[in-house]
Design a protein around this motif. Structure first.
Motif, mmCIF file in Angstrom:
data_model
loop_
_atom_site.group_PDB
_atom_site.id
_atom_site.type_symbol
_atom_site.label_atom_id
_atom_site.label_comp_id
_atom_site.label_asym_id
_atom_site.label_seq_id
_atom_site.Cartn_x
_atom_site.Cartn_y
_atom_site.Cartn_z
ATOM 1 N N THR A 129 -4.935 74.951 -42.148
ATOM 2 C CA THR A 129 -5.213 76.380 -42.020
ATOM 3 C C THR A 129 -6.150 76.840 -43.125
ATOM 4 O O THR A 129 -7.086 77.612 -42.877
ATOM 5 N N ALA A 130 -5.913 76.371 -44.346
ATOM 6 C CA ALA A 130 -6.794 76.730 -45.462
ATOM 7 C C ALA A 130 -8.199 76.179 -45.222
ATOM 8 O O ALA A 130 -9.200 76.876 -45.462
ATOM 9 N N ALA A 131 -8.294 74.943 -44.747
ATOM 10 C CA ALA A 131 -9.603 74.351 -44.461
ATOM 11 C C ALA A 131 -10.293 75.119 -43.340
ATOM 12 O O ALA A 131 -11.510 75.361 -43.394
ATOM 13 N N ASN A 132 -9.542 75.513 -42.345
ATOM 14 C CA ASN A 132 -10.099 76.275 -41.233
ATOM 15 C C ASN A 132 -10.626 77.623 -41.714
ATOM 16 O O ASN A 132 -11.659 78.101 -41.242
ATOM 17 N N LEU A 133 -9.955 78.234 -42.650
ATOM 18 C CA LEU A 133 -10.398 79.513 -43.199
ATOM 19 C C LEU A 133 -11.722 79.354 -43.939
ATOM 20 O O LEU A 133 -12.622 80.187 -43.803
ATOM 21 N N VAL A 134 -11.856 78.268 -44.700
ATOM 22 C CA VAL A 134 -13.114 78.009 -45.413
ATOM 23 C C VAL A 134 -14.242 77.794 -44.405
ATOM 24 O O VAL A 134 -15.345 78.344 -44.554
ATOM 25 N N ILE A 135 -13.968 77.016 -43.373
ATOM 26 C CA ILE A 135 -14.985 76.759 -42.341
ATOM 27 C C ILE A 135 -15.351 78.058 -41.630
ATOM 28 O O ILE A 135 -16.528 78.303 -41.325
#
Length: 186
Positions: A129-135
């Motif tokens: 989820t954190a990686a998706n937010l950065v993307i």
């Protein structure tokens, strides 16, 4: 035979089975259960005879117990009042029944294997989820840049169209100027 005498003999038989079998101690101390109960009744009556408040309460103990009963007075409600109360609760009860039905329909999904894995994989899910937010943030920046570039492209194509229109007019004007003019005599 009197039922009390029968009961007394039965209690005596039980006492003989439970208590020690020494007859001397039993005979000297033995007193029938009915005699003990009569003595207790006499003692309570004599103790309460001089206390009018306590005897009054004991006489009215049944009424006091009725007032202390939590269900006292429920039967006094009229049928119309109960009906009105139920009609007021009907929409809320209807919504509750719908929620329960929806919950029961969704209950098999809560026990599915995939839902059970969510708790096991919560750390990985949090990381993703954190990686998706950065993307997502990066994609927003790229989208803004693409929109700016598309606007510049539209501006360039618009200016090229204007230039081609001007060039076309100029070429048409040159062609018109270069064509021989015939003068007609009449």
């Amino acid at each position: 035979m009197d039922p009390i005498d029968l009961l007394e003999k039965r209690i005596e038989a039980l006492e003989l089975q439970v208590l020690p079998k020494e007859k001397s101690s039993l005979e000297s101390k033995f007193q029938g259960i009915t005699d003990i109960l009569l003595q207790t009744q006499t003692m309570i009556s004599s103790a309460l005879s001089c206390r009018d408040a306590i005897t009054s309460i004991l006489r009215h103990i049944q009424t006091v117990n009725e007032y202390l009963d939590p269900c006292y007075g429920e039967n006094d409600l009229e049928v119309e009042a109960k009906r009105h109360y139920l009609l007021e609760l009907y929409p809320e009860l209807k919504d509750t029944v719908q929620f329960i039905g929806t919950f029961q329909n969704l209950l098999p999904y809560t026990n599915s294997e995939n839902i059970m894995k969510v708790t096991e994989l919560s750390d990985k899910l949090e990381h993703l989820t954190a990686a998706n937010l950065v993307i997502y943030e990066e994609s927003r920046e790229v989208t803004q840049n693409v929109l700016k570039l598309l606007q510049q492209y539209n501006d360039i194509t618009s200016s090229i169209k204007v230039l081609f229109l001007q060039l076309d007019r100029a070429v048409n004007d040159c062609d018109a100027a270069l064509q021989p003019k015939f003068v007609t005599e009449e």
